[in-house]
Scaffold this active site. Structure first.
Site, PDB file in Angstrom:
ATOM      1  N   MET A 111       0.822  -1.206   0.000  1.00  0.00           N
ATOM      2  CA  MET A 111       0.000   0.000   0.000  1.00  0.00           C
ATOM      3  C   MET A 111       0.860   1.262   0.000  1.00  0.00           C
ATOM      4  O   MET A 111       0.481   2.282  -0.583  1.00  0.00           O
ATOM      5  CB  MET A 111      -0.947   0.006   1.202  1.00  0.00           C
ATOM      6  CG  MET A 111      -1.980  -1.114   1.174  1.00  0.00           C
ATOM      7  SD  MET A 111      -2.853  -1.272  -0.414  1.00  0.00           S
ATOM      8  CE  MET A 111      -3.564   0.361  -0.588  1.00  0.00           C
ATOM      9  N   ASP A 126      -1.608  18.165 -10.692  1.00  0.00           N
ATOM     10  CA  ASP A 126      -1.675  19.511 -10.129  1.00  0.00           C
ATOM     11  C   ASP A 126      -0.694  20.450 -10.814  1.00  0.00           C
ATOM     12  O   ASP A 126      -0.994  21.627 -11.044  1.00  0.00           O
ATOM     13  CB  ASP A 126      -1.380  19.445  -8.624  1.00  0.00           C
ATOM     14  CG  ASP A 126      -1.395  20.816  -7.977  1.00  0.00           C
ATOM     15  OD1 ASP A 126      -2.390  21.547  -8.151  1.00  0.00           O
ATOM     16  OD2 ASP A 126      -0.409  21.168  -7.304  1.00  0.00           O
TER      17      ASP A 126
END
Length: 327
Positions: A111, A126
């Site tokens: 993860m 972004d």
């Protein structure tokens, strides 16, 4: 594993108990693909965006994301990470992110690697949204992991890729894939890709692209190249015995017919000059009408491979297309 480990006997979410697990070294590598326009890729590579240092910022964000995985994903354990690294490989219209996380502990770091790749990709979005708000982050997945009771895991071990279906290839077209982690990082000049591209051009093949990728991303590059349905794909590099050499493993699941004679001819010719050429694990075969050939990563190995193909390629392509003599 047949049940969901994060559910208790009553079906309620739980944090898995790992206290009895052995403490081992654990490594996981994940990938994500950020797709945008070619002109934006050029701006990123030239640091020409209003928000400069795009890749450096994405790398830092990915590392920070890995460190905060347990805060972002509720049932993850807090881990003492020993290392998080991110690599970025460029294609004509995408940036392939590869994240590797390491720890020594009682549970894995899958993860953390996935979060690192995801956060790095979101940061890229972004940074470029002012010029391309339609950019896409996708193909987020685990590439491999090691450590713990189950040892090493790769997608190929449990999820074999089905043989590709027949496709209509574009005649006299080709793609070149260079497997070189240093080349993808820009720390080593690629000499083999241009040489193969020039050879193909001399033989009247229009080369779609010369794609330089890290060793971990060869499977992604082959998949993308096959989607474009060229008549020929030639790879170079990643055919040796180093742990990072995975080109044959990335190639084999795509092949519906192997051509062992071509691979053996390349090894045989190379062995007359360099004994270690016999160690090459390169494959050759056909994938849905496309000829795929792995060449070694050295300039000498490429020269020998092209010498073998010089008398075979056109005949092979013609036969696959349903023509050519059968003598």
């Amino acid at each position: 594993m047949t049940g969901l480990t994060h559910l208790d006997d009553d079906g309620r979410a739980r944090m898995v108990y790992v206290g009895d697990k052995a403490t081992t070294k654990r490594v996981a590598t994940a990938t994500a693909t950020f797709t945008t326009r070619p002109d934006v890729i050029a701006l990123v590579q030239a640091d020409g965006l209003p928000k400069a240092d795009v890749i450096a910022t994405a790398r830092i964000a990915g590392i920070a994301g890995a460190k905060r995985t347990s805060e972002l994903i509720p049932l993850c354990h807090q881990l003492a990470l020993s290392s998080v690294s991110l690599d970025f490989a460029f294609t004509a219209d995408s940036i392939v992110i590869t994240a590797t996380a390491k720890t020594t502990g009682q549970t894995g770091v899958e993860m953390e690697a996935l979060t690192a790749a995801s956060i790095a990709g979101l940061t890229l979005h972004d940074m470029v949204k002012a010029v391309d708000p339609a950019s896409v982050l996708g193909d987020i997945r685990l590439l491999e992991k090691s450590g713990g009771k189950r040892g090493n895991w790769t997608p190929e071990a449990v999820e074999p890729i089905e043989a590709p279906v027949a496709r209509t290839v574009r005649p006299r077209t080709a793609a070149v894939i260079v497997a070189s982690t240093a080349g993808a990082a820009g720390t080593r000049e690629d000499l083999t890709g241009p040489r193969i591209s020039a050879w193909l051009s001399e033989h009247d093949y229009a080369v779609d692209a010369v794609t330089v990728v890290s060793d971990a991303d060869v499977h992604l590059a082959i998949t993308a190249a096959l989607d474009a349905a060229p008549a020929v794909i030639i790879t170079t590099g990643g055919t040796g015995l180093s742990p990072s050499d995975r080109t044959p493993e990335a190639t084999q699941p795509h092949l519906d017919r192997e051509l062992p004679g071509i691979a053996e001819a390349i090894r045989t010719l190379g062995s007359t000059k360099t004994p270690t050429a016999a160690l090459s694990r390169g494959l050759a075969g056909v994938s849905g009408g496309t000829v795929v050939v792995n060449l070694p990563g050295s300039t000498g190995g490429v020269k020998d491979g092209l010498a073998v193909l010089d008398g075979l390629l056109d005949h092979l392509v013609a036969q696959i297309a349903g023509g050519g003599a059968h003598e």
